[in-house]
Design a protein around this motif. Structure first.
Motif, short mmCIF file in Angstrom:
data_model
loop_
_atom_site.label_atom_id
_atom_site.label_comp_id
_atom_site.label_asym_id
_atom_site.label_seq_id
_atom_site.Cartn_x
_atom_site.Cartn_y
_atom_site.Cartn_z
N LEU A 97 12.76 20.00 -8.67
CA LEU A 97 12.12 21.38 -8.70
C LEU A 97 12.00 21.76 -10.38
O LEU A 97 10.80 22.10 -10.64
N ARG A 98 12.73 21.76 -11.01
CA ARG A 98 12.69 22.17 -12.36
C ARG A 98 11.67 21.16 -13.20
O ARG A 98 10.89 21.47 -13.56
N ALA A 99 11.93 19.79 -12.92
CA ALA A 99 11.02 18.84 -13.48
C ALA A 99 9.43 18.94 -12.93
O ALA A 99 8.74 18.97 -13.96
N TYR A 100 9.15 19.38 -11.82
CA TYR A 100 8.01 19.65 -11.42
C TYR A 100 7.60 20.73 -12.00
O TYR A 100 6.52 20.76 -12.39
N LEU A 101 8.04 21.87 -12.19
CA LEU A 101 7.72 23.04 -12.88
C LEU A 101 7.35 22.76 -14.26
O LEU A 101 6.14 23.01 -14.83
N GLU A 102 8.25 22.10 -15.11
CA GLU A 102 8.07 21.61 -16.49
C GLU A 102 6.98 20.87 -16.64
O GLU A 102 6.23 20.93 -17.49
N ALA A 103 6.66 19.66 -15.80
CA ALA A 103 5.76 18.90 -16.07
C ALA A 103 4.64 19.48 -15.65
O ALA A 103 3.47 19.32 -16.36
N ASN A 104 4.30 20.13 -14.59
CA ASN A 104 3.10 21.00 -14.45
C ASN A 104 2.47 22.00 -15.75
O ASN A 104 1.33 21.65 -16.17
N LEU A 105 3.57 22.57 -16.34
CA LEU A 105 3.10 23.34 -17.30
C LEU A 105 2.65 22.50 -18.65
O LEU A 105 1.95 22.78 -19.36
N GLN A 106 3.69 21.35 -18.69
CA GLN A 106 3.35 20.46 -19.97
C GLN A 106 2.02 19.88 -19.71
O GLN A 106 1.05 19.75 -20.84
N PHE A 107 1.53 19.44 -18.73
CA PHE A 107 0.24 18.68 -18.33
C PHE A 107 -0.70 19.83 -18.67
O PHE A 107 -1.63 19.47 -19.39
N LEU A 108 -0.67 21.23 -18.00
CA LEU A 108 -1.52 22.09 -18.46
C LEU A 108 -1.67 22.42 -19.96
O LEU A 108 -2.79 22.35 -20.69
N ARG A 109 -0.50 22.44 -20.75
CA ARG A 109 -0.50 22.70 -22.22
C ARG A 109 -1.15 21.34 -23.05
O ARG A 109 -1.93 21.78 -23.96
N ASP A 110 -0.93 20.37 -22.52
CA ASP A 110 -1.50 19.08 -23.25
C ASP A 110 -2.81 18.48 -22.78
O ASP A 110 -3.42 17.82 -23.54
N HIS A 111 -3.44 19.33 -21.99
CA HIS A 111 -4.85 18.96 -21.23
C HIS A 111 -5.68 19.96 -20.97
O HIS A 111 -6.22 20.41 -20.12
N PRO A 112 -5.88 20.99 -22.17
CA PRO A 112 -6.38 22.25 -21.95
C PRO A 112 -7.61 22.24 -21.42
O PRO A 112 -8.46 23.01 -20.63
N ARG A 113 -8.57 21.43 -22.16
CA ARG A 113 -10.09 21.20 -22.04
C ARG A 113 -10.35 20.50 -20.21
O ARG A 113 -11.09 20.97 -19.63
#
Length: 209
Positions: free
Chosen positions: A97-113
């Motif tokens: 669950l922690r990895a799911y949340l962290e990875a979702n937000l990291q993907f958002l951060r790294d792919h803003p466009r």
């Protein structure tokens, strides 16, 4: 055995077509993120991609909806692969669950466009029958996976008793809320938001509370 001239030619054309499609998709994402869905015409995408004519887009995509579907498929697939890879490295439900949340937000951060483009495309997206997608239908696959993860955590004793579907909806909603705030002023601090999200749901789900 060496490939025949015909096979080599077909392989070359396939590679060239794939590269051209990728070029068009990337240009479309940038155009939509910058100008919005309504202004992202084939003419503007052609200019952004450095192509000679909009017909080069029409050769690869039947219409704008076809191109939009390809963007959604590619971004969703990339996100799922990234998030799934991070979760696979964890052995416990709480860790997943922690990895799911962290990875979702990291993907958002790294792919803003890409995220901005999806936000723009969303209200205009249609399914194979021409009906509009709803936020509920778009979330459904992720919600099912989350509910299964939460139920596994309850069975293992890591998570307290709660309604797993309701909790999955809350978690997915909190993740999706970050995507729509990427364009805001000031822009959302995704790293800080991610840390708060992890802490919030660790406390909300842990056993003994």
């Amino acid at each position: 055995m060496a490939a025949s001239g015909g096979e080599s030619g077909r392989a070359s054309r396939t590679f060239t077509n794939a590269a051209r499609r990728a070029q068009i998709v990337a240009a479309a994402i940038d155009t939509i993120a910058e100008l919005g869905y309504a202004k992202a015409s084939f003419a503007r995408i052609t200019e952004r991609a450095g192509l000679s004519s909009p017909r080069m887009i029409s050769y690869h995509f039947a219409d704008k909806d076809d191109l939009m579907h390809q963007i959604v498929r590619e971004v969703f697939t990339a996100g799922a692969e990234f998030i799934g890879g991070r979760m696979a490295g964890e052995e416990t439900a709480a860790g997943k669950l922690r990895a799911y949340l962290e990875a979702n937000l990291q993907f958002l951060r790294d792919h803003p466009r890409e995220m901005l483009a999806l936000t723009e495309i969303g209200p205009h997206a249609r399914d194979a029958d021409g009906a509009p997608y709803t936020s509920r239908s778009a979330q459904e696959p992720s919600l099912r996976g989350l509910a299964e993860l939460l139920a596994a955590g309850q069975r293992s004793g890591e998570f307290r008793e709660f309604d797993v579907v309701s909790m999955a909806v809350v978690i997915r909603g909190a993740v999706d809320a970050a995507a729509v705030r990427l364009r805001g002023e000031p822009a959302l601090d995704v790293d800080t938001y991610g840390r708060e999200l992890v802490t919030t749901f660790a406390r909300a789900t842990e056993a003994g509370r």
